[in-house]
Design a protein around this motif. Sequence first.
Motif, PDB file in Angstrom:
ATOM      1  N   GLY A   1       0.790  -1.222   0.000  1.00  0.00           N
ATOM      2  CA  GLY A   1       0.000   0.000   0.000  1.00  0.00           C
ATOM      3  C   GLY A   1       0.822   1.270   0.000  1.00  0.00           C
ATOM      4  O   GLY A   1       0.382   2.299   0.524  1.00  0.00           O
TER       5      GLY A   1
ATOM      6  N   ASP B   1      -8.536  -1.999   3.348  1.00  0.00           N
ATOM      7  CA  ASP B   1      -7.352  -2.824   3.596  1.00  0.00           C
ATOM      8  C   ASP B   1      -6.040  -2.152   3.187  1.00  0.00           C
ATOM      9  O   ASP B   1      -4.976  -2.754   3.321  1.00  0.00           O
ATOM     10  CB  ASP B   1      -7.494  -4.193   2.935  1.00  0.00           C
ATOM     11  CG  ASP B   1      -7.517  -4.117   1.426  1.00  0.00           C
ATOM     12  OD1 ASP B   1      -7.168  -3.055   0.885  1.00  0.00           O
ATOM     13  OD2 ASP B   1      -7.873  -5.109   0.780  1.00  0.00           O
ATOM     14  N   GLY B   2      -6.100  -0.925   2.670  1.00  0.00           N
ATOM     15  CA  GLY B   2      -4.882  -0.166   2.394  1.00  0.00           C
ATOM     16  C   GLY B   2      -4.122  -0.593   1.155  1.00  0.00           C
ATOM     17  O   GLY B   2      -3.131   0.030   0.794  1.00  0.00           O
ATOM     18  N   ARG B   3      -4.568  -1.659   0.497  1.00  0.00           N
ATOM     19  CA  ARG B   3      -3.833  -2.111  -0.688  1.00  0.00           C
ATOM     20  C   ARG B   3      -4.461  -1.539  -1.951  1.00  0.00           C
ATOM     21  O   ARG B   3      -5.563  -1.000  -1.926  1.00  0.00           O
ATOM     22  CB  ARG B   3      -3.849  -3.639  -0.746  1.00  0.00           C
ATOM     23  CG  ARG B   3      -3.106  -4.256   0.411  1.00  0.00           C
ATOM     24  CD  ARG B   3      -3.198  -5.755   0.387  1.00  0.00           C
ATOM     25  NE  ARG B   3      -4.539  -6.210   0.750  1.00  0.00           N
ATOM     26  CZ  ARG B   3      -4.892  -7.500   0.757  1.00  0.00           C
ATOM     27  NH1 ARG B   3      -4.033  -8.420   0.425  1.00  0.00           N
ATOM     28  NH2 ARG B   3      -6.114  -7.840   1.107  1.00  0.00           N
TER      29      ARG B   3
END
Lengths: 325, 302
Positions: free
Chosen positions: B159, B178-180
Amino acid sequence: MSRSDSAAAQVREYREEPRSYYGQPVVKEPVWSWEIPWYFFTGGLGGASAGLAYLAERTGNEPLARRAWLIALAGVTVSPALLISDLGVPRRFSNMLRMVKITSPMSIGSWILVISGTTTVISAVHATTGLLPRLARLAKPAAALAGLPLSTYTAALISQTAVPIWHEARRELPLVFASGAAASAGAAATALTPTRHAGPARRLAVLGALGELAAVQLMEKRLGGLADPYHREGVERYTRAARVLTALGAVAIAGPARRDRRAAVAGGALVLAGAVCERWSVFKAGALSARDPAYTVGPQRERIRTRRGRGASRRGTPDAASRPL
Amino acid sequence: MSEPLEINVWPGSYGAAAKPRMGFFTDTSICIGCKACEVACKEWNQIPASPQQGFTGHSYDNTVDLGADTWRHVAFIEQRKPVGLDSAGGSLVDAAALHQLIDETGLGTYQEGDGLRWLMASDVCKHCTNAACLEVCPTGALFRTEFDTVVVQEDVCNGCGYCVPACPFGVLDQREEDGRVWKCTLCYDRLKDDKEPACAQACPTNSIQFGELTDLRERADRRLNKLTEAGAEHAQLYLAGDEDGIGGAGAFFLLLDEPEVYGLPPDPVDTTDDLGSIWGAAGIAAAALAGGLLAAFARGRP
Ligand code: SF4
Ligand code: SF4
């Protein structure tokens, strides 16, 4: 008409006849948050301070050297913390070190940060406690050297994106960041060192501040009309503050700070604040230029018109023989 | 540096395991804007609801752009512009023949009596030959598959967000939960099982065609010539060659107006082409910094 002036004309033309998808951006603005412009600042401060510390030590200026090593230490410890906290998945930060990739300034930068961080920590430990003398003999010049690219790779990083005013300023941005780093390192050391020993720090601060003001000017000149985002609402105040604070700080450091410690602290703080504002100005202006499709489409159309770009479209060649007549 | 960098030239490390290059030809002239592709993509890839989903007021668009949770995006453009018929020659025979061609090519479908036309186009990741996203990814999460497509490995991505502003088409985005980052995989899982991607299978008009890139390009050329003849004067193939700033794309398009009208960049480039000047400038600046440091000590005063 210079290249960027005609690109600017294209932006204007685009505004008159907007051809976009409901004004939606073409490229995505960075998802990076406040940590990143602050990192641009702390990385530069830490990197250039290591060089300052090393040279001070070599010229026998112990009081300056010790302080500069500590400033460098602060810079290189805060930097990775900022970077890691900005990651979408912070616990996966070590994935940065899975590879070394020249096409990715972030990959190269991670390695620079590792080298600069390790060597600076060793150097600072030695400078303050006298421990690790043998390691420090290698670490100190290494820290001073690694600090140089640490101060400029972040400019390469943002230039290697589709953000129009970052990519178009790829030749000038590293100068802005390098001079900002020099100004910050000089200013921080000026503020913390007794005036008697702070001579080189003051000269570095003033040199850096002048360089920063000149580099920004050069960048805006090269960008021509594409420099417009630096003066749009929400960005202008950072751009202006950076100039005013840097100039005032430089005057204070060049003048009264030579004798008066309070002036040195004030001048140092002003230059540091100016360097922070400059990074924010670059960061905000870039995001703005990505958000507005005119800055993406205008220059690209101009490239096609002047045949510096081929464009991505191909027209048909109707085959007369296939006409059902 | 104008030469593409050798290190990422496909088939690269795949050698004999490399498959023919697969891709999409999206023929927007027969898109009916049904969004079956958007839905099929979400279903197959189990993508959460798009954050901006809802009534946008932009014609019938309600997903706005490509992003972490929108891997196919159907654009709707409303224009007041008659197509084709104006360009018929003088004679009635010519006009009749043109009418027939317009019917055959399906160009007339969206013509209303008052000259309003709708342009509809299903956008997707272009799976660039020279993919900036892949070049800048510091973790190697983005990689090139044996089908010459570009895919994010979700178990590697941390990320960092670098690929997001690097893509010249604004395809990638970070998913907040999830930040990705996420994007079209050209249904890598289905390709491995010799199945076509979900969107292409769901498309009822065959506006989204899947296949070997070389076949698709030939098909697209024939279609473009036919449409040009039928009077679609702005008809153009977008990203269908190897000569553009990204070295061509695995997913290319037939458009009925200029790219920017659809929110696409007219001259996208992989900024890696300028890597030499980017690193060069950073090096010069680092040297200047060294010079500045030395100068600060030059006068030898303590
Ligand atoms: S369109 Fe963007 S995300 Fe897709 S391969 Fe090209 S650079 Fe990467
Ligand atoms: S966000 Fe993930 S995929 Fe994108 S560059 Fe970073 S690690 Fe690579």
